[in-house]
Scaffold this active site. Structure first.
Site, PDB file in Angstrom:
ATOM      1  N   PHE A 233       0.791  -1.091  -0.183  1.00 56.66           N
ATOM      2  CA  PHE A 233       0.084   0.006  -0.179  1.00 56.66           C
ATOM      3  C   PHE A 233       0.959   1.402  -0.032  1.00 56.66           C
ATOM      4  CE2 PHE A 233      -2.263  -3.026   2.600  1.00 56.66           C
ATOM      5  CZ  PHE A 233      -3.340  -3.454   1.719  1.00 56.66           C
TER       6      PHE A 233
ATOM      7  N   GLU B 234       7.588   1.176  -0.144  1.00 53.22           N
ATOM      8  CA  GLU B 234       8.134   1.807  -0.970  1.00 53.22           C
ATOM      9  C   GLU B 234       9.430   2.396  -0.805  1.00 53.22           C
ATOM     10  OE1 GLU B 234       7.614   5.327  -4.579  1.00 53.22           O
ATOM     11  OE2 GLU B 234       5.831   4.536  -3.515  1.00 53.22           O
TER      12      GLU B 234
ATOM     13  N   ARG C 184       1.059  15.713  -5.959  1.00 51.97           N
ATOM     14  CA  ARG C 184       0.064  14.931  -6.439  1.00 51.97           C
ATOM     15  C   ARG C 184      -1.372  15.441  -5.676  1.00 51.97           C
ATOM     16  NH1 ARG C 184      -1.424  10.213  -9.698  1.00 51.97           N
ATOM     17  NH2 ARG C 184       0.627   9.951 -10.164  1.00 51.97           N
TER      18      ARG C 184
ATOM     19  N   ARG D 237      -1.303   4.549  -0.843  1.00 54.10           N
ATOM     20  CA  ARG D 237      -2.388   4.421  -2.047  1.00 54.10           C
ATOM     21  C   ARG D 237      -2.959   5.415  -2.010  1.00 54.10           C
ATOM     22  NH1 ARG D 237      -6.347  -1.081  -1.809  1.00 54.10           N
ATOM     23  NH2 ARG D 237      -6.719  -1.244  -3.795  1.00 54.10           N
TER      24      ARG D 237
ATOM     25  N   THR E 284       4.702  11.028 -11.324  1.00 53.12           N
ATOM     26  CA  THR E 284       4.920  12.458 -11.828  1.00 53.12           C
ATOM     27  C   THR E 284       6.324  12.767 -12.024  1.00 53.12           C
ATOM     28  OG1 THR E 284       4.561  13.108  -9.671  1.00 53.12           O
ATOM     29  CG2 THR E 284       2.466  13.015 -11.084  1.00 53.12           C
TER      30      THR E 284
ATOM     31  N   GLU F 169      -4.782   2.418  -7.235  1.00 52.06           N
ATOM     32  CA  GLU F 169      -5.244   3.527  -6.476  1.00 52.06           C
ATOM     33  C   GLU F 169      -6.551   4.129  -6.620  1.00 52.06           C
ATOM     34  OE1 GLU F 169      -1.277   5.696  -5.624  1.00 52.06           O
ATOM     35  OE2 GLU F 169      -1.483   5.142  -7.631  1.00 52.06           O
TER      36      GLU F 169
END
Length: 801
Positions: A261, A265, A343, A375, A475, A746
């Site tokens: 989720f 990362e 974002r 997420r 992005t 997502e």
């Protein structure tokens, strides 16, 4: 979408034809092969249920394995005046104790900015920060030994909350601003204006498998680490950096994660680096596995936001311009906060053409754990404020919020411009909402809800239908790439490896379906293997909903390379034009003759044709200029809509979702079964974020909600009894994605905003719809109760006046 619509690819690989169901027979052959668009089960689904799926902690431990405990700071912000670890080192069973002084390379495990020390050195900046690590024969011995440490701190002032950070001007990163048109001028001239504020809380990832790493020492200082991570290449780089090695000396392997989720990362690098340090120092295998409490204390969350908005509009609710001031709590370090804040700005419009906009963003430092990817990556927080803005417009005009939404959707014909100056050319949201409005019987149910509320003094119902428009791509431009490795063995079986990671979302089976489709072989003939940095290098994180998009394209490219070699071989060997060679289910037609796929592969092998290939894909057209805040940061948009009905108890604030209708777009689905699971799971996770999952820190910076006893994720009982989910049948990507599918990871989470909006509608009902409620997220029973009391107090005041 028709699950029987599957590609039958010839030499050119472009034809798309309807084919019979998998159970059908074709010219006396077995069931058709290939896999795209079929609802195949998750490759590990049965093993998940039976308990046979192997995770890192299920691996048989090698002889001599050491277990690691990480000692954490007791202070939120302090200077370390003294650290005495002699008693720790002397404790029974201890093999080594590591501090910042024991790091041969750089004391940093950050993804970008170099501000995440493996071990704090002189200064601690959040309660729970790693100070030292103990490796012992058992975890119990390591934990007991760590308790013998003598550490002296000198406290410094700590900034804990977002409000404190704003008051102190504690900006961690530079602010950013987007502008479209003359927003201030438009607001000044608008016939109507409203403003508001909303707080949006954070969220713990609460993956079933916690953070874990198992490091194995090799020859020549080589290290292999089994890490539960979404970003093996980043973990590889950080481990190498901490050990003072080149990347090629470190191999990271990931077969599967028990959930990620976004929490796996950037943050697994710390734990992998510590395990690797122990393995390098001792020459013994080393395992670091956090328990649930320590995991929640040490790892970052979804960012909490404070958003102010102002909007100008006409008498029909059409937006002339809108301004947003977003502030987010980053924690003590930058991590991925810059991109997450961006974002949130990119999604301040959600599905609406704002016409003129000003979006300002501040990224604030606090002495709490560094927040990280989750997420939606900031998009959900931006959207919540926008939907509250829409609802306030509707309240001001006495209109149904759905009508305000429909009046402001991006046009299907294109021409709508986002606040970052990207034209929206693929908008299907108006058509989807129209369809869901009818299928959910929204208008009649809204009248029924009003009628129920008029006669129910204690329990109030609410109903809302909200849209989702979510941009797909990293992005950060260079992250939009993927690699794959495909081997075809001489018996016709296939081995597949790519840079994507499997965290339960079904990525592996989807990419395997792509390869099976290209070769027109049974899915069972494609073997899925662990993600390894020594097979596919320099990969991006499995994130940004792009896993299937980029890894599917890379795997397709590798498969097509081998396929072209087979076609060229067959054309020469049999004297047949290339266009006469067609791959059919489990066989290949060569002119007027046919042979099995395995037979052709064996002949090619004997003729010394290479049956192994790499594939690579880079998403085209991704640009963003931060100086001008303009560009084309997304390859395409994914769309969805949800209608949720809720009930609240105005005496206690307790609430329940009674029914939800979902219509979601995934393009031409690669696997409808997997996609349906992602839609439902994403919605439930989003519902938890907006209703029950509340993070609390005390004044000392201690996380007080660090276990299932105090932090409440949704359970099976929270799932609406009446849940109607449908994949939009007309969906198809307008850009060249893998088989014209769209991302699904997502976007469904934001469908749950409909639940938050419905709860706000129910709270307003407690005032007989006379007061627009101030409701923050998560809408816990306490917040709902306070909001109910507030609207009733205001309504009573208006009546008395």
């Amino acid at each position: 979408m028709d699950e029987n619509l599957i590609q039958d690819r010839g030499v050119a690989g472009t034809a798309r034809q309807a084919r019979p169901h998998a159970a059908a027979r074709h010219e006396g052959q077995d069931a058709i092969a290939g896999g795209v668009a079929r609802p195949e089960p998750h490759d590990s689904g049965a093993r998940h249920v039976s308990g046979e799926a192997r995770y890192i902690d299920d691996m048989a431990e090698l002889p001599g394995t050491l277990h690691i405990y990480v000692a954490m700071s007791d202070c939120a912000h302090a200077e370390i005046k003294k650290v005495d670890l002699e008693k720790v080192r002397a404790a029974h069973g201890v093999a080594c104790v590591l501090t910042a002084a024991d790091i041969p390379g750089e004391n940093d495990a950050s993804p970008v900015f170099g501000d995440d020390p493996v071990f704090a050195d002189k200064i601690v900046e959040y309660h729970g920060q790693s100070i030292f690590a103990v490796a012992a024969e058992t975890l119990a011995l390591a934990r007991a030994a760590a308790g013998r440490a003598e550490i002296v701190y000198e406290d410094r002032d700590a900034v804990i909350t977002l409000d404190e950070a704003l008051e102190a001007g504690a900006d961690l990163l530079p602010p950013h601003e987007m502008r479209l048109g003359d927003c201030d001028g438009v607001l000044a001239q608008a016939p109507h204006r409203v403003s508001g504020r909303v707080r949006v809380g954070g969220q713990d990832h609460f993956y079933l498998e916690g953070q874990i790493a198992y490091a194995l020492p090799g020859e020549d200082s080589d290290i292999t680490v089994h890490s539960s991570t979404q970003h093996p290449s980043e973990v590889q780089h950080n481990v190498a950096k901490v050990l003072g090695l080149s990347d090629h000396a470190v191999t990271i392997e990931v077969r599967r994660m028990g959930g990620g989720f976004g929490g796996k990362e950037s943050q697994p690098a710390l734990f992998a680096a510590i395990a690797a340090l122990v393995a390098a120092k001792t020459g013994r295998p080393a395992k670091l596995r956090l328990d649930r409490d320590d995991d929640m204390v040490m790892t970052g969350k979804r960012h909490d936001f404070l958003i102010d908005y102002e909007v100008g509009f006409d008498g029909e609710g059409r937006i002339a311009g809108a301004a947003f001031d977003q502030a987010m709590r980053c924690g003590y370090s930058a991590d991925l906060s810059g991109a997450i804040a961006d974002r949130a700005m990119f999604h301040a419009d959600n599905a609406y053409a704002l016409n003129a906009a000003r979006i300002r963003s501040r990224r604030m430092k606090t002495h709490t754990v560094s927040n990280t990817a989750f997420r939606g990556f900031g998009g959900p927080q931006g959207m919540v404020a926008t939907e509250r803005m829409i609802e306030k417009i509707a309240f001001a005009l006495g209109k149904d919020p759905l009508d305000i939404r429909k009046a402001n959707f991006y046009p299907a014909a294109g021409g709508g411009i986002t606040p970052y100056h990207m034209e929206v050319t693929d908008s299907v949201i108006a058509e989807m909402v129209e369809e869901l409005e009818k299928s959910s019987d929204y208008r009649a149910r809204r009248e029924a809800v009003r009628a129920f509320n008029a006669t129910s003094p204690m329990v109030k119902k609410g109903l809302a239908l909200t849209p989702v428009k979510f941009g797909i791509s990293f992005t950060t431009r260079h992250l939009n790439q993927a690699g794959a490795l495909v081997h075809v063995y001489k018996d016709g079986s296939v081995m597949l490896n790519h840079g994507g990671t499997e965290m339960g979302q079904g990525l592996f089976v989807k990419v395997a379906q792509v390869v099976a489709e290209e070769f027109q072989i049974d899915l069972a003939k494609v073997k899925i293997t662990s993600t390894r940095t020594d097979k596919v290098p320099n990969t991006s994180a499995t994130a940004a909903s792009s896993g299937s998009d980029v890894n599917g394209m890379a795997a397709q490219a590798a498969a097509r390379t081998i396929k072209e070699r087979l076609i060229a071989f067959a054309a020469e060997a049999y004297g047949v034009p290339r266009e006469k060679i067609v791959f059919r289910p489990n066989r290949v037609q060569i002119g007027d003759e046919e042979m099995s796929f395995a037979e052709l592969v064996e002949e090619a092998y004997l003729a010394r044709i290479s049956l192994s290939a790499t594939g690579f894909y880079a998403t085209p057209g991704i640009t963003y200029d931060r100086e001008t805040a303009t560009g084309h940061p997304f390859f395409y948009f994914a769309y969805g809509a949800a209608c949720s009905e809720v009930a609240i108890d105005t005496l206690t604030g307790e609430n329940k979702v009674l029914r939800v209708d979902i219509l979601h777009e995934v393009g031409r689905s690669l696997n409808p079964a997997v996609d349906m699971g992602q839609i439902e799971g994403g919605f439930i996770q989003g519902m938890g974020w907006l209703t029950t999952e509340e993070l609390c820190w005390n004044g000392k910076g201690e996380l007080t909600t660090h276990a299932p006893s105090t932090y409440k994720i949704p359970t099976a009982n929270d799932r609406p009894d009446d849940m109607r989910i449908k994949i939009w049948e007309k969906g198809e990507s307008q850009v060249e994605t893998i088989y014209r599918s769209k991302a699904v990871g997502e976007p469904p989470l934001m469908l749950a905003i409909s639940v938050f909006s419905a709860l706000a509608d129910a709270v307003s009902a407690a005032s007989d719809y006379k007061v627009f409620p101030d409701l923050d997220a998560p809408a816990t029973p306490e917040r709902i109760l306070f909001a109910v009391e507030d609207v009733r107090r205001q309504a009573a005041g208006e009546t008395a006046a």
